[in-house]
Design a protein around this motif. Structure first.
Motif, PDB file in Angstrom:
ATOM      1  N   LEU A 204      34.990  44.491  41.682  1.00 63.19           N
ATOM      2  CA  LEU A 204      35.588  43.188  41.374  1.00 63.19           C
ATOM      3  C   LEU A 204      36.486  43.273  40.143  1.00 63.19           C
ATOM      4  N   LEU A 205      35.993  43.888  39.076  1.00 64.63           N
ATOM      5  CA  LEU A 205      36.773  43.987  37.837  1.00 64.63           C
ATOM      6  C   LEU A 205      38.044  44.806  38.057  1.00 64.63           C
ATOM      7  N   ARG A 206      37.969  45.819  38.915  1.00 62.10           N
ATOM      8  CA  ARG A 206      39.146  46.645  39.212  1.00 62.10           C
ATOM      9  C   ARG A 206      40.237  45.811  39.885  1.00 62.10           C
ATOM     10  N   LEU A 207      39.855  44.972  40.848  1.00 66.54           N
ATOM     11  CA  LEU A 207      40.839  44.132  41.525  1.00 66.54           C
ATOM     12  C   LEU A 207      41.411  43.070  40.587  1.00 66.54           C
ATOM     13  N   CYS A 208      40.588  42.568  39.659  1.00 66.60           N
ATOM     14  CA  CYS A 208      41.099  41.628  38.652  1.00 66.60           C
ATOM     15  C   CYS A 208      42.104  42.321  37.732  1.00 66.60           C
ATOM     16  N   GLU A 209      41.767  43.532  37.292  1.00 68.09           N
ATOM     17  CA  GLU A 209      42.659  44.273  36.405  1.00 68.09           C
ATOM     18  C   GLU A 209      43.999  44.552  37.077  1.00 68.09           C
ATOM     19  N   TRP A 210      43.965  44.869  38.356  1.00 70.31           N
ATOM     20  CA  TRP A 210      45.205  45.090  39.110  1.00 70.31           C
ATOM     21  C   TRP A 210      46.094  43.848  39.060  1.00 70.31           C
ATOM     22  N   ARG A 211      45.461  42.671  39.004  1.00 65.65           N
ATOM     23  CA  ARG A 211      46.209  41.410  38.922  1.00 65.65           C
ATOM     24  C   ARG A 211      46.357  40.943  37.477  1.00 65.65           C
ATOM     25  N   ARG A 212      46.126  41.872  36.537  1.00 66.45           N
ATOM     26  CA  ARG A 212      46.317  41.636  35.101  1.00 66.45           C
ATOM     27  C   ARG A 212      45.447  40.500  34.583  1.00 66.45           C
ATOM     28  N   CYS A 213      44.205  40.544  34.992  1.00 61.26           N
ATOM     29  CA  CYS A 213      43.237  39.533  34.563  1.00 61.26           C
ATOM     30  C   CYS A 213      41.984  40.253  34.084  1.00 61.26           C
ATOM     31  N   ARG A 214      41.438  39.817  32.940  1.00 61.04           N
ATOM     32  CA  ARG A 214      40.193  40.402  32.428  1.00 61.04           C
ATOM     33  C   ARG A 214      39.182  39.280  32.196  1.00 61.04           C
TER      34      ARG A 214
END
Length: 747
Positions: A204-214
């Motif tokens: 989940l965190l990886r897909l958020c990071e791809w969308r520039r979200c932490r």
């Protein structure tokens, strides 16, 4: 209806006085309040005042401040301490101040998510902030609206694993604006389940990071010994700890209950004793929840309690219900609603209700056996009483070495430090399967693999060589359009579900390994107080055919383990023996079953079975002894078998786990040394850290085994110290004095 107090309950049970082995009271304490220092939206403050919440407990205020300062956080306080506000307030504050902000709540069970949605909706200040549950029970017609419009989505790791992450393109709006992830009941993420969840969070965190979200992460847990360590295992991040509980607590009365001896070395059934206590409490007006560790025990307690109430005639037998995994969704919702509304006086449940589902105010909790860990003991006990109200918690001991040991030494639970919870996202089998899922969601680069652990790159390269992944253009690709998540179970050994069918209608499901132990041909399956005979188990067809029959017995499977040791990682010589931590190939086989009398647990017969074996790689502790000759050889064998029983009995206390998480085996002559050996091992493919914990605590482990035997007054060994109902050799070749002598030599 007024609620009776704990001391009144004990008066009602004076007839059972000889069975009460120990009573301990924990004093009440008042609430501690505090005012948050960080700003709170006026609509949110007004809503709290409308609900009668004029001030926050100290831990709630501190948690709000820590969250609004942007910290990842773990809240560790007692049952019914108001942990829900610790994440609801920050989530609502974010939603009110940033309308595009999104939050994702994860709960271990669907029931808990639905329960928490009700609490959240009561707190919503207006219709601007929208929320909804998204799980297997959510109608398809509502799913699109929740994905696109809900500010706060409540779900579980299972749906995140198979539904949300594989279809993350449909969740772009949420993933781009995800400000908060909540992990409620974090202590439930242990063992295989917790190890999978740690990988799922990283996906989940990886897909958020791809969308520039932490997103920020807030976790809530019952009191455990390693909350920050567990948080780091699950998320890969460091957190702020909030653990000073400011909530009020009424007086707690703990009773350790030992069923009477029927004959020498044999006690009355704990299931029967639990039902008598529940029936007595219910007849006296006490709303009571009984916890059992096994499904069959929960069903037996329900059956016995209803029979006792029918004979007594004071209250209807349908005032008591059952609750466990395997019931249909409709059944579970009806039972939850009836209990919350006060229509039920009693409930016989498994630990499916140990988590924080709100079932209203309960007066008493009866634990049918030690729950398996200290944290579960306190979590279950905490369901009785609420706020300033007094609560009664009774633990009924089984005729089992560990539980009789706790009856003799109750301080081992009452004064124990909170044990650690083990989750191992680096388990190679688990990580390998989760990397397939991650690569399907988006091709994964070698640099991203670092977020999954040091071994992830090596595993990905191995899967590239085997063809499970393909490495090209600098990334690992999953070579199929079909998501692998659907075939990966995150809660057990395998994803195959066996349907339990009666007259063409499904009455429940269970995974393959559980079905091999509980739905084999000839097994008795208990469901909501009724019994069914399994007439055929079709593993290939994923179906067990049952017939409704009232039988005078129930069944318990016999499981045998065969061990093939691999390389030793660590070694330690203790007295005459050599202990080693090593890799193992374990093969579990259901070799037969016992028929046990439904009214007292006596053994009526033993039958053989032939079912497929389950082989897996794991980690274990091995004990080797030098081979004796002549008469001494047999004496050594008896002592070795006794050590296997004693070490296995106390291992859950040392490792902080459930007994089902560990397996054991012993050999009078093991092939590679031609000497006697004992193995205690993780019953999870790849291991989850339990054997490592046992090896690190060798001295305390051996000392606890010695204390188990020496504290029992019997001379030759009995069910309270050495004999085991799970022994595949029917407790033959055991010698307590020689076992004690060998344990003493280790010390």
């Amino acid at each position: 209806m007024s609620h009776p107090e704990a001391h009144e309950a004990l008066q009602f049970m004076q007839a059972f006085d000889e069975q009460i082995a120990h009573v301990e009271e924990v004093a009440a304490h008042p609430a501690l309040y505090a005012e948050p220092t960080m700003p709170m939206h006026s609509l949110l403050r007004e809503r709290l005042e409308e609900l009668g919440i004029s001030k926050l407990y100290s831990h709630q205020a501190r948690a709000y401040d820590a969250a609004m300062q942007g910290n990842d956080m773990v809240v560790v306080t007692g049952t019914n301490s108001g942990k829900t506000l610790c994440y609801n307030l920050p989530a609502l504050q974010m939603s009110l101040t940033e309308p595009s902000a999104r939050a994702l709540y994860l709960f271990p069970t669907k029931a808990l998510a639905h329960d928490q949605l009700t609490k959240l909706e009561a707190l919503l200040p207006n219709s601007i902030v929208r929320s909804g549950t998204y799980d297997g029970d959510t109608p398809k017609s509502q799913r699109s609206g929740i994905r696109n419009l809900a500010h706060i989505v409540l779900t579980n790791p299972d749906m995140l694993h198979v539904g949300i992450l594989p279809g993350h393109e449909n969740w772009t709006r949420t993933l781009k604006s995800l400000r908060l992830i909540v992990l409620d009941e974090m202590h439930a993420y242990r063992g295989v389940f917790g190890s999978h969840v740690g990988c799922i969070i990283r996906r989940l965190l990886r897909l958020c990071e791809w969308r520039r979200c932490r997103p920020q992460i807030i976790a809530c847990s019952a009191t455990i010994g390693n909350a920050l360590e567990l948080f780091q295992s699950l998320t890969g991040r460091e957190a702020v700890l909030v653990d000073r509980d400011g909530s009020p607590q009424g007086k707690r009365t703990f009773v350790f209950w030992n069923p009477p001896l029927l004959q020498e070395n044999a006690r009355s059934s704990a299931n029967v004793a639990t039902s008598e206590i529940v029936a007595t409490l219910c007849e006296s007006g006490f709303r009571t929840l009984a916890f059992s560790r096994a499904r069959v025990s929960a069903e037996l307690v329900l059956r016995y309690t209803r029979k006792r109430l029918e004979e007594g005639g004071k209250i209807p037998e349908n005032s008591v219900e059952g609750y466990r995994a395997g019931y249909t969704i409709k059944e579970r919702r009806q039972i939850e609603s009836a209990l919350f509304k006060g229509k039920l006086l009693g409930l016989s449940a498994t630990n499916a209700l140990e988590l924080g589902v709100d079932v209203g105010t309960l007066d008493a909790v009866v634990m049918n056996g030690y729950p398996g860990s200290v944290s579960s003991f306190w979590q279950q006990a905490g369901r009785a009483g609420r706020g300033h109200r007094d609560g009664l918690a009774i633990m009924v001991a089984h005729d089992d070495p560990l539980e009789q040991f706790l009856i003799r030494e109750p301080e081992l639970v009452l004064e124990a430090k909170n044990e650690n919870v083990c989750a191992n996202p680096q388990n190679p089998q688990i990580l390998q399967s989760q990397l397939l899922c991650a690569a399907h969601e988006r091709p994964i680069s070698p640099s991203e693999l670092a977020g999954f652990g040091e071994s992830a790159l090596g595993l990905a390269e191995g899967m590239d060589r085997s063809g499970e992944l393909q490495f090209r253009a600098g990334r690992f690709y999953y070579p199929s359009f079909d998501p692998p998540a659907m075939n990966i179970s995150i809660r057990g050994r395998g994803g195959q579900q066996i349907s339990l069918v009666v007259d063409g209608q499904e009455i429940g499901t269970m995974d393959r390994w559980r079905a091999m132990q509980s739905a084999f041909t000839g097994a008795v399956y208990l469901h909501r107080g009724s019994s069914y005979l399994s007439t055929a188990l079709d593993l290939d067809g994923s179906k067990a055919t049952l017939e409704a029959q009232e039988l005078p017995y129930y069944t318990r499977a016999l499981v045998q383990s065969l061990i093939e040791p691999k390389m030793a990682v660590r070694e330690d010589r203790v007295g005459p023996g050599k202990f080693s931590l090593c890799g193992l190939a374990a093969t579990d086989m259901v070799i037969g079953y016992r028929k046990l009398a439904i009214d007292g647990d006596s053994v009526l017969g033993v039958e053989d079975l032939e079912l497929p074996a389950q082989t897996y790689e794991t980690i274990g502790v091995r004990l080797d002894l030098p081979m004796m000759e002549g008469e001494q050889a047999y004496e050594q064998i008896c002592a070795l078998h006794g050590i296997e029983h004693a070490l296995m009995a106390v291992a859950p206390l040392i490792a902080g786990c459930d007994r089902q998480d560990l397996g054991s085996a012993w050999y009078s002559v093991f092939p590679d040394t031609l000497g006697p050996s004992v193995f205690i091992f993780d019953r999870t493919p790849g291991g989850i850290g339990l054997s490592e914990k046992l090896f690190d605590c060798l001295f305390n482990w051996v000392r606890a085994a010695y204390q188990l035997l020496s504290s029992c007054p019997c001379e030759l060994g009995c069910p309270a110290c050495l004999l085991s109902a799970r022994c595949e050799t029917n407790n033959e070749a055991l010698d307590k004095p020689r076992t004690l002598a060998l344990l003493k030599a280790f010390l």
